[in-house]
Every structure is written in structure tokens, then in C-alpha cells.
Design a protein around this motif. Structure first.
Motif, PDB file in Angstrom:
ATOM      1  N   SER A 147       1.442 -19.496  -5.088  1.00 36.75           N
ATOM      2  CA  SER A 147       1.098 -18.544  -4.020  1.00 36.75           C
ATOM      3  C   SER A 147       1.755 -17.176  -4.250  1.00 36.75           C
ATOM      4  O   SER A 147       2.724 -17.058  -4.995  1.00 36.75           O
ATOM      5  CB  SER A 147       1.511 -19.133  -2.668  1.00 36.75           C
ATOM      6  OG  SER A 147       2.888 -19.352  -2.665  1.00 36.75           O
ATOM      7  N   TRP A 149       3.146 -13.049  -2.818  1.00 40.87           N
ATOM      8  CA  TRP A 149       4.285 -12.565  -2.025  1.00 40.87           C
ATOM      9  C   TRP A 149       3.896 -11.906  -0.701  1.00 40.87           C
ATOM     10  O   TRP A 149       4.765 -11.524   0.061  1.00 40.87           O
ATOM     11  CB  TRP A 149       5.115 -11.554  -2.832  1.00 40.87           C
ATOM     12  CG  TRP A 149       4.303 -10.466  -3.502  1.00 40.87           C
ATOM     13  CD1 TRP A 149       3.999 -10.399  -4.825  1.00 40.87           C
ATOM     14  CD2 TRP A 149       3.704  -9.320  -2.897  1.00 40.87           C
ATOM     15  NE1 TRP A 149       3.223  -9.284  -5.082  1.00 40.87           N
ATOM     16  CE2 TRP A 149       3.032  -8.604  -3.910  1.00 40.87           C
ATOM     17  CE3 TRP A 149       3.644  -8.820  -1.582  1.00 40.87           C
ATOM     18  CZ2 TRP A 149       2.309  -7.418  -3.669  1.00 40.87           C
ATOM     19  CZ3 TRP A 149       2.928  -7.654  -1.341  1.00 40.87           C
ATOM     20  CH2 TRP A 149       2.283  -6.967  -2.371  1.00 40.87           C
ATOM     21  N   LYS A 173       4.880 -23.493  -6.502  1.00 41.05           N
ATOM     22  CA  LYS A 173       5.711 -22.334  -6.873  1.00 41.05           C
ATOM     23  C   LYS A 173       5.389 -21.167  -5.949  1.00 41.05           C
ATOM     24  O   LYS A 173       4.260 -20.693  -5.919  1.00 41.05           O
ATOM     25  CB  LYS A 173       5.411 -21.904  -8.310  1.00 41.05           C
ATOM     26  CG  LYS A 173       6.331 -20.777  -8.753  1.00 41.05           C
ATOM     27  CD  LYS A 173       5.845 -20.081 -10.017  1.00 41.05           C
ATOM     28  CE  LYS A 173       5.387 -18.670  -9.779  1.00 41.05           C
ATOM     29  NZ  LYS A 173       6.360 -17.776  -9.171  1.00 41.05           N
ATOM     30  N   SER A 175       5.992 -17.085  -4.873  1.00 45.10           N
ATOM     31  CA  SER A 175       6.231 -15.890  -5.678  1.00 45.10           C
ATOM     32  C   SER A 175       7.735 -15.686  -5.858  1.00 45.10           C
ATOM     33  O   SER A 175       8.524 -15.889  -4.930  1.00 45.10           O
ATOM     34  CB  SER A 175       5.636 -14.666  -4.997  1.00 45.10           C
ATOM     35  OG  SER A 175       6.098 -13.512  -5.662  1.00 45.10           O
ATOM     36  N   GLY A 206       6.259 -16.216 -12.843  1.00 40.62           N
ATOM     37  CA  GLY A 206       4.881 -16.691 -13.021  1.00 40.62           C
ATOM     38  C   GLY A 206       4.578 -17.148 -14.435  1.00 40.62           C
ATOM     39  O   GLY A 206       4.121 -18.281 -14.640  1.00 40.62           O
ATOM     40  N   GLY A 227      -3.470 -12.295  -7.769  1.00 42.24           N
ATOM     41  CA  GLY A 227      -4.305 -11.218  -8.294  1.00 42.24           C
ATOM     42  C   GLY A 227      -5.430 -11.735  -9.185  1.00 42.24           C
ATOM     43  O   GLY A 227      -5.336 -12.819  -9.763  1.00 42.24           O
ATOM     44  N   THR A 230      -4.362 -12.348 -12.876  1.00 43.03           N
ATOM     45  CA  THR A 230      -3.633 -13.615 -13.053  1.00 43.03           C
ATOM     46  C   THR A 230      -4.602 -14.785 -12.959  1.00 43.03           C
ATOM     47  O   THR A 230      -4.489 -15.756 -13.710  1.00 43.03           O
ATOM     48  CB  THR A 230      -2.528 -13.769 -11.976  1.00 43.03           C
ATOM     49  OG1 THR A 230      -1.841 -12.538 -11.847  1.00 43.03           O
ATOM     50  CG2 THR A 230      -1.546 -14.857 -12.331  1.00 43.03           C
ATOM     51  N   LEU A 249      -8.485 -14.641  -4.884  1.00 41.94           N
ATOM     52  CA  LEU A 249      -8.023 -13.495  -5.664  1.00 41.94           C
ATOM     53  C   LEU A 249      -8.092 -12.180  -4.874  1.00 41.94           C
ATOM     54  O   LEU A 249      -8.124 -12.184  -3.660  1.00 41.94           O
ATOM     55  CB  LEU A 249      -8.834 -13.440  -6.960  1.00 41.94           C
ATOM     56  CG  LEU A 249      -8.865 -14.775  -7.742  1.00 41.94           C
ATOM     57  CD1 LEU A 249      -9.769 -14.689  -8.953  1.00 41.94           C
ATOM     58  CD2 LEU A 249      -7.469 -15.207  -8.147  1.00 41.94           C
ATOM     59  N   CYS A 282      -4.733  -9.415   1.736  1.00 42.28           N
ATOM     60  CA  CYS A 282      -5.937  -9.390   0.884  1.00 42.28           C
ATOM     61  C   CYS A 282      -7.179  -9.026   1.700  1.00 42.28           C
ATOM     62  O   CYS A 282      -8.182  -8.611   1.145  1.00 42.28           O
ATOM     63  CB  CYS A 282      -6.116 -10.738   0.206  1.00 42.28           C
ATOM     64  SG  CYS A 282      -6.103 -12.106   1.374  1.00 42.28           S
ATOM     65  N   GLU A 384      -8.128  -2.300  -6.443  1.00 42.16           N
ATOM     66  CA  GLU A 384      -7.298  -2.792  -5.329  1.00 42.16           C
ATOM     67  C   GLU A 384      -5.931  -2.097  -5.361  1.00 42.16           C
ATOM     68  O   GLU A 384      -5.221  -2.174  -6.357  1.00 42.16           O
ATOM     69  CB  GLU A 384      -7.100  -4.304  -5.464  1.00 42.16           C
ATOM     70  CG  GLU A 384      -6.366  -4.892  -4.277  1.00 42.16           C
ATOM     71  CD  GLU A 384      -6.076  -6.387  -4.427  1.00 42.16           C
ATOM     72  OE1 GLU A 384      -5.644  -6.816  -5.505  1.00 42.16           O
ATOM     73  OE2 GLU A 384      -6.259  -7.110  -3.425  1.00 42.16           O
TER      74      GLU A 384
HETATM   75  P1  NDP Z   1       0.088 -12.340  -8.784  1.00 42.92           P
HETATM   76  O1  NDP Z   1      -1.202 -12.763  -9.360  1.00 42.92           O
HETATM   77  O2  NDP Z   1       0.937 -11.421  -9.554  1.00 42.92           O
HETATM   78  O3  NDP Z   1       1.013 -13.598  -8.473  1.00 42.92           O
HETATM   79  C1  NDP Z   1       0.596 -14.698  -7.674  1.00 42.92           C
HETATM   80  C2  NDP Z   1       1.417 -15.922  -8.045  1.00 42.92           C
HETATM   81  O4  NDP Z   1       1.105 -16.294  -9.379  1.00 42.92           O
HETATM   82  C3  NDP Z   1       2.920 -15.667  -8.017  1.00 42.92           C
HETATM   83  O5  NDP Z   1       3.585 -16.846  -7.617  1.00 42.92           O
HETATM   84  C4  NDP Z   1       3.210 -15.353  -9.473  1.00 42.92           C
HETATM   85  O6  NDP Z   1       4.537 -15.558  -9.833  1.00 42.92           O
HETATM   86  C5  NDP Z   1       2.287 -16.341 -10.159  1.00 42.92           C
HETATM   87  N1  NDP Z   1       1.946 -15.996 -11.542  1.00 42.92           N
HETATM   88  C6  NDP Z   1       2.031 -14.791 -12.160  1.00 42.92           C
HETATM   89  N2  NDP Z   1       1.635 -14.896 -13.452  1.00 42.92           N
HETATM   90  C7  NDP Z   1       1.286 -16.198 -13.646  1.00 42.92           C
HETATM   91  C8  NDP Z   1       0.790 -16.929 -14.762  1.00 42.92           C
HETATM   92  N3  NDP Z   1       0.575 -16.351 -15.939  1.00 42.92           N
HETATM   93  N4  NDP Z   1       0.533 -18.245 -14.601  1.00 42.92           N
HETATM   94  C9  NDP Z   1       0.724 -18.844 -13.415  1.00 42.92           C
HETATM   95  N5  NDP Z   1       1.211 -18.207 -12.325  1.00 42.92           N
HETATM   96  C10 NDP Z   1       1.478 -16.898 -12.435  1.00 42.92           C
HETATM   97  O7  NDP Z   1      -0.245 -11.787  -7.350  1.00 42.92           O
HETATM   98  P2  NDP Z   1       0.732 -11.084  -6.342  1.00 42.92           P
HETATM   99  O8  NDP Z   1       1.871 -12.001  -6.040  1.00 42.92           O
HETATM  100  O9  NDP Z   1       1.008  -9.712  -6.845  1.00 42.92           O
HETATM  101  O10 NDP Z   1      -0.153 -11.035  -5.008  1.00 42.92           O
HETATM  102  C11 NDP Z   1      -1.019 -10.001  -4.710  1.00 42.92           C
HETATM  103  C12 NDP Z   1      -2.440 -10.382  -5.044  1.00 42.92           C
HETATM  104  O11 NDP Z   1      -2.811 -11.560  -4.346  1.00 42.92           O
HETATM  105  C13 NDP Z   1      -3.429  -9.315  -4.619  1.00 42.92           C
HETATM  106  O12 NDP Z   1      -4.379  -9.114  -5.633  1.00 42.92           O
HETATM  107  C14 NDP Z   1      -4.096  -9.934  -3.398  1.00 42.92           C
HETATM  108  O13 NDP Z   1      -5.389  -9.465  -3.138  1.00 42.92           O
HETATM  109  C15 NDP Z   1      -4.104 -11.376  -3.762  1.00 42.92           C
HETATM  110  N6  NDP Z   1      -4.254 -12.201  -2.570  1.00 42.92           N
HETATM  111  C16 NDP Z   1      -5.442 -12.854  -2.366  1.00 42.92           C
HETATM  112  C17 NDP Z   1      -5.642 -13.591  -1.221  1.00 42.92           C
HETATM  113  C18 NDP Z   1      -6.921 -14.340  -0.989  1.00 42.92           C
HETATM  114  O14 NDP Z   1      -6.927 -15.180  -0.095  1.00 42.92           O
HETATM  115  N7  NDP Z   1      -7.990 -14.084  -1.720  1.00 42.92           N
HETATM  116  C19 NDP Z   1      -4.605 -13.677  -0.179  1.00 42.92           C
HETATM  117  C20 NDP Z   1      -3.407 -12.956  -0.513  1.00 42.92           C
HETATM  118  C21 NDP Z   1      -3.241 -12.242  -1.664  1.00 42.92           C
HETATM  119  P3  NDP Z   1       5.554 -14.294  -9.823  1.00 42.92           P
HETATM  120  O15 NDP Z   1       5.625 -13.810  -8.430  1.00 42.92           O
HETATM  121  O16 NDP Z   1       6.809 -14.870 -10.313  1.00 42.92           O
HETATM  122  O17 NDP Z   1       4.962 -13.286 -10.770  1.00 42.92           O
END
Ligand code: NDP
Length: 480
Positions: A147, A149, A173, A175, A206, A227, A230, A249, A282, A384
Motif C-alpha cells: 500500500s 503513503w 508492506k 509504504s 519498495g 503509482g 510501480t 494506480l 488518488c 499526475e
Molecule cells: P508507489 O508506487 O511509489 O508506492 C506504493 C507502494 O509500493 C509502497 O509501499 C512502495 O514502497 C511500494 N513499492 C515501490 N516500488 C516497488 C517495487 N518495485 N515493487 C514492489 N513494491 C514497490 O506509490 P506512492 O506510495 O508514491 O503512492 C502514490 C500513488 O498511489 C499515486 O500515483 C496515487 O494515485 C496512487 N494511489 C492510487 C489509489 C487508487 O485507489 N487507485 C489510491 C491511493 C493512491 P516504498 O514506499 O518503500 O517505496
């Protein structure tokens, strides 16, 4: 200094590496806790524990699982103040918001799925005189939940609750930017009586921890929110392993306003939709499209309201916007404000970082920012930003606004304002978004399908869809 621990097999566990990462309070810029810098070894231990716990947990009568999850829900409610403060310190959001939205929603997520599992049913398909088919759904095994942050506990529990209710055990896991409430949830899960190994939480980065979960050969299903980039990386690994994937996403959501809309309600909700949680939801509406005859009047009223929003210490009730979640994200948002200017945007208000006095002087704060004069297809209106930055654009015809709204790679949510119901129904079917709100925003019923079209995701969460995601289906065909 608080040192967080992983939750593995029901025990607080230090990371195998012995290393820790800094956890920063974004409102003060200070390191206030240390997070396990876990790796593949910790994930392997968590998966082993989850695999061992699976036969017992999945074999429990659903009423027993439900009762344990309701215990957890009650404990979250009992600890609301403590969790709300932890969420605000970790994420930067106003305390009044985590108290009124984030934590109550985590309570509801467990309540909803603990009881939904009691009402789940399967289908039967009769072939007249020949045969009867029925569908068997069994829990899929160890589920991986990852999930973001922005709504830390809210989204973490939105995945974990249906997985556990469906009978899966979980390796999750949060964030690395916002680990605190996930850590506290781990403690509460033990207090609630969840057997060891049913819920495992591994903290860290991540690409290390997240990727170890995604690539683990004995995790058959991954539920991810984050994102779009990711999501693509996860798909490249999980796709060839034929894992089940649920991906929620990014988004670039339009708010579409016709001249016949209820003016006051529209202005109020457009402000809320643009700037709630510093625009880091999001579902926030960051492209506001206004029918031309209403444009000037709406613009004036909207900007007047936005100028009243106070930014500052998240713990002070008077502030409507808190801190941006991390320095990196703060810099990204500021770079988009510069981009909007170079693309010809006219700044109507905001546009600058804020430096409050006192304890928050080194925090990451940005004024709510409004631009006009940008074309629908420029980068500011296509990418975004995920912060307190919105654009206003006029439109003339229904076809034009549908084209503008649908023009991005995303398709998560849209909010449409009109008193013409025929137009609303007509447009709802043409707007390429998984959620279309008419004369409202963020009105949620947990039974409804939640998710995005196009690059905003794959699959839907919510209701029985989320429970079914965590099961394997078998068709049993009996010849008569
Ligand atoms: P990220 O994609 O950077 O991170 C999301 C999670 O994935 C975090 O726990 C992160 O860990 C982990 N992660 C990062 N890289 C990897 C990898 N290579 N393999 C597996 N896991 C990984 O997103 P953000 O945390 O920056 O969140 C913001 C994004 O989430 C925005 O784009 C937003 O639109 C989207 N979002 C979508 C929603 C929906 O319902 N559609 C709801 C809320 C947000 P770490 O933090 O350690 O990098």
C-alpha cells in the motif's frame, strides 16, 4: 527514538540486516522513528509463517474468523485518538482529518469485510436435464498486500481486511514513508487474538521488500495500490509467474461543471475535492472543467474560497491543509508548479512553499495553487501531480468536455455537476472512469466496485469483488 519492528509469526522481529531507515515527520522535517530496512530474508520468514498459519486460519468456521476481525475493528476504534495522532505525525495530514476519516474508515473496513464474509454465496448453473454446475470458492493462500503513503491505515486495511476475511493469510508492506499505523495495527492484531502468522507485516523499501513479496513463488495473489509506474514494474515480475493481480494506480481526475449546477454546493465540493489531504488522494479532482457561461463567476468564487484555506501545523484545528508527505514529493510538486508557469499557466492563487513559524519551520508545506489558461493536453493537465495544484479550464460543448476529460492515460474517477439528469446519465456512459460521481464527490458505499480504467488500474476492489479476488474458483459439473 522509537524503533519499529516487523511482525512475523505473531512476534515483533528486528530486520535480518540489523539496519534501520529514518522515518521523518514531514510537518517538522525531523527524524522521529527508525524503520526496519528489511530484505528478502525477512519476507521469506514472513511467508513461511503465513504458509504454516494458512491451513488453520482458512479452516476456521467463518463465524470465528469474523469474530476475530470484529475484535480488531473494535480495538482500532478504541485506539482512535492514538492512531489518528500517529497518522498525522507520519503523513503530515491534519489531525482533524485522520480522526474523522482515515481511522474511522479503517474501523469500517474490518467491520465491513468481517460481516461480508458471513453473507458470501456461490453460484449454481443448471443445464436443464443434463447437469448442474456449481462454483466453489476457496481461499487462495498467502496474499501479498502493498500500500502507498497517502491514506496509510485506510488503504492498508482496505486490502488486509478482505484477504483475512476470505480465509487467506497475509504478508503486507506499508509504504516506507508512512509505516507507523501499520506497526500499531500489528500490535493490535495480536491483542485482538489473531493467531501467529495470520497477519505478517514487513517494513522497508519498495524495490527490496515490495519486490520480494511480488516475486515470491508461493504468494499467488498480489493486491497493490500505488503509482502507475510501480504497477507496471510489478506486472513485469508477477505476470510471467501467472499471479492474480489487483492494481489500484494513479489518476488525473476531472471535475466537470455545467452552468445549470447548484452553484454553492459545486464551489464548496470542488474546493474539497481539489485540496483534501493536500491533494494527495488518488480521487482528488485536479482538472476543473467549467461551462463557459459560468466560467468567470465560478473562478472568482472558487479562488476566493481557496484563499481562505489555512496551511500549517497539522495538529492545529484551524489548518485545513497540513504538510506534504515527504521532501521528495514536496520538490516534485514545486517542479510541477514551475512547469505550469513555463507552459503558459496564469497563476490565480498560491504557487509557493509555506514556512510556518515554530515547530513546523522546517516542514514541507505548499499553498493551495490554482492555474488557468492551460490547454487540456499540456503536461500539467495530463500528468499526475498528486498535490495541492489544480487547473481551471472553460468548455463550450458536451462533446468537447468529454474529449478533454477522457484525454489522459488515466481513468480513475470523475465528478460531474449538472441539474440535467438526462445529460448526467448520457455522459456517465461516455466518461472513461471507473467511478463517476454525479453532484457529489467521495461518496462511498463499500459494496460498490472501486477501481480505475486505462492506466489507473486492473481489477476492482470493494464489495464481494475484493473477497472473490482472494479466492480460487472451481467449477464443479455433475451429470444428472
Ligand atoms: P508507489 O508506487 O511509489 O508506492 C506504493 C507502494 O509500493 C509502497 O509501499 C512502495 O514502497 C511500494 N513499492 C515501490 N516500488 C516497488 C517495487 N518495485 N515493487 C514492489 N513494491 C514497490 O506509490 P506512492 O506510495 O508514491 O503512492 C502514490 C500513488 O498511489 C499515486 O500515483 C496515487 O494515485 C496512487 N494511489 C492510487 C489509489 C487508487 O485507489 N487507485 C489510491 C491511493 C493512491 P516504498 O514506499 O518503500 O517505496
Amino acid at each position: 527514538m522509537i524503533f519499529l519492528a516487523n511482525l512475523i509469526n505473531g512476534e515483533s522481529t528486528a530486520p535480518a540486516s540489523g539496519s534501520y531507515l529514518d522515518n521523518i515527520n514531514p510537518a517538522t522535517g525531523e527524524v522521529y522513528s527508525k524503520i526496519p530496512d528489511s530484505d528478502e530474508r525477512d519476507v521469506n520468514a514472513a511467508v513461511d509463517a503465513a504458509r504454516k498459519a494458512f491451513p488453520t486460519w482458512s479452516g476456521l468456521p467463518k463465524e470465528k474468523r469474523s469474530a476475530l476481525l470484529l475484535n480488531l475493528s473494535s480495538l482500532i476504534e478504541k485506539n482512535l485518538e492514538r492512531l489518528a495522532l500517529a497518522e498525522s505525525n507520519d503523513q503530515g495530514k491534519p489531525l482533524w482529518l485522520s480522526r474523522s476519516v482515515d481511522i474511522p474508515r479503517a474501523v469500517s473496513n474490518f467491520q465491513f469485510y468481517a460481516t461480508a464474509a458471513l453473507h458470501a454465496h456461490t453460484e449454481a448453473h443448471a443445464m436443464e436435464q443434463t447437469a448442474i454446475n456449481y462454483t466453489l470458492r476457496t481461499p487462495i493462500g498467502v496474499a501479498g498486500c502493498i500500500s502507498p503513503w497517502n491514506l496509510p491505515l485506510y488503504l492498508f486495511t482496505w486490502k488486509i481486511a478482505p484477504a483475512l476475511a476470505a480465509g487467506c493469510t497475509v504478508v503486507a508492506k506499508p509504504s516506507e514513508i508512512t509505516p507507523m499505523t501499520a506497526y500499531l495495527l500489528g500490535e493490535l492484531s495480536i491483542e485482538a487474538g489473531l493467531p501467529p502468522g495470520v497477519l505478517n507485516i514487513v517494513h522497508g523499501l519498495g524495490p527490496k521488500v515490495g519486490m520480494s513479496i511480488v516475486s515470491h513463488p508461493t504468494i499467488p495473489a498480489i493486491s497493490f495500490t500505488g503509482g502507475t509506474k510501480t504497477g507496471a514494474v510489478i506486472t513485469q515480475t508477477a505476470g510471467p509467474m501467472f499471479k492474480k493481480l489487483s492494481l489500484e494506480l494513479g489518476g488525473k481526475n476531472p471535475t466537470i461543471i455545467f452552468a445549470d449546477a447548484d452553484f454553492d454546493k459545486t464551489v464548496q465540493t470542488a474546493v474539497r475535492s481539489a485540496f483534501s489531504n493536500q491533494g494527495e488522494i488518488c480521487l482528488c479532482g485536479s482538472r476543473i472543467l467549467i461551462e463557459r457561461p459560468l466560467y468567470e463567476r465560478f473562478k472568482n468564487a472558487f479562488v476566493e474560497e481557496v484563499k481562505k484555506l489555512r496551511v500549517g501545523d497539522p495538529l492545529e484545528e484551524k489548518n485545513w491543509l497540513g504538510a506534504i508527505a515527504s521532501e521528495q514529493h514536496f520538490q516534485k510538486i514545486l517542479s510541477y508548479i514551475e512547469l505550469a508557469k513555463t507552459e503558459g499557466g496564469i497563476l490565480l492563487c498560491g504557487g509557493k512553499a509555506v514556512q510556518p513559524e515554530g515547530r513546523c519551520a522546517n516542514g514541507y508545506f505548499i499553498e493551495p495553487t490554482v492555474f488557468e489558461g492551460l490547454s487540456y493536453d499540456c503536461r500539467t493537465n495530463q500528468e499526475e501531480i498528486f498535490g495541492p495544484v489544480v487547473t481551471l479550464q472553460p468548455f463550450d460543448a458536451e462533446d468537447d468536455v468529454i474529449r478533454y476529460a477522457n484525454s489522459t492515460e488515466y481513468g480513475l474517477a470523475c465528478s460531474l455537476w449538472t441539474s440535467d439528469l438526462s445529460r448526467a446519465h448520457r455522459m456517465a456512459g461516455q466518461l472513461e472512469f471507473g467511478i463517476v460521481w454525479i453532484n457529489c464527490w467521495l461518496l462511498r458505499d463499500l459494496r460498490t466496485p472501486f477501481g480505475g480504467m486505462k492506466n489507473s488500474g486492473v481489477g476492482r476492489e470493494g464489495g464481494f469483488e475484493a473477497l472473490n479476488f482472494f479466492t480460487e474458483e472451481r467449477n464443479v459439473c455433475i451429470r444428472i
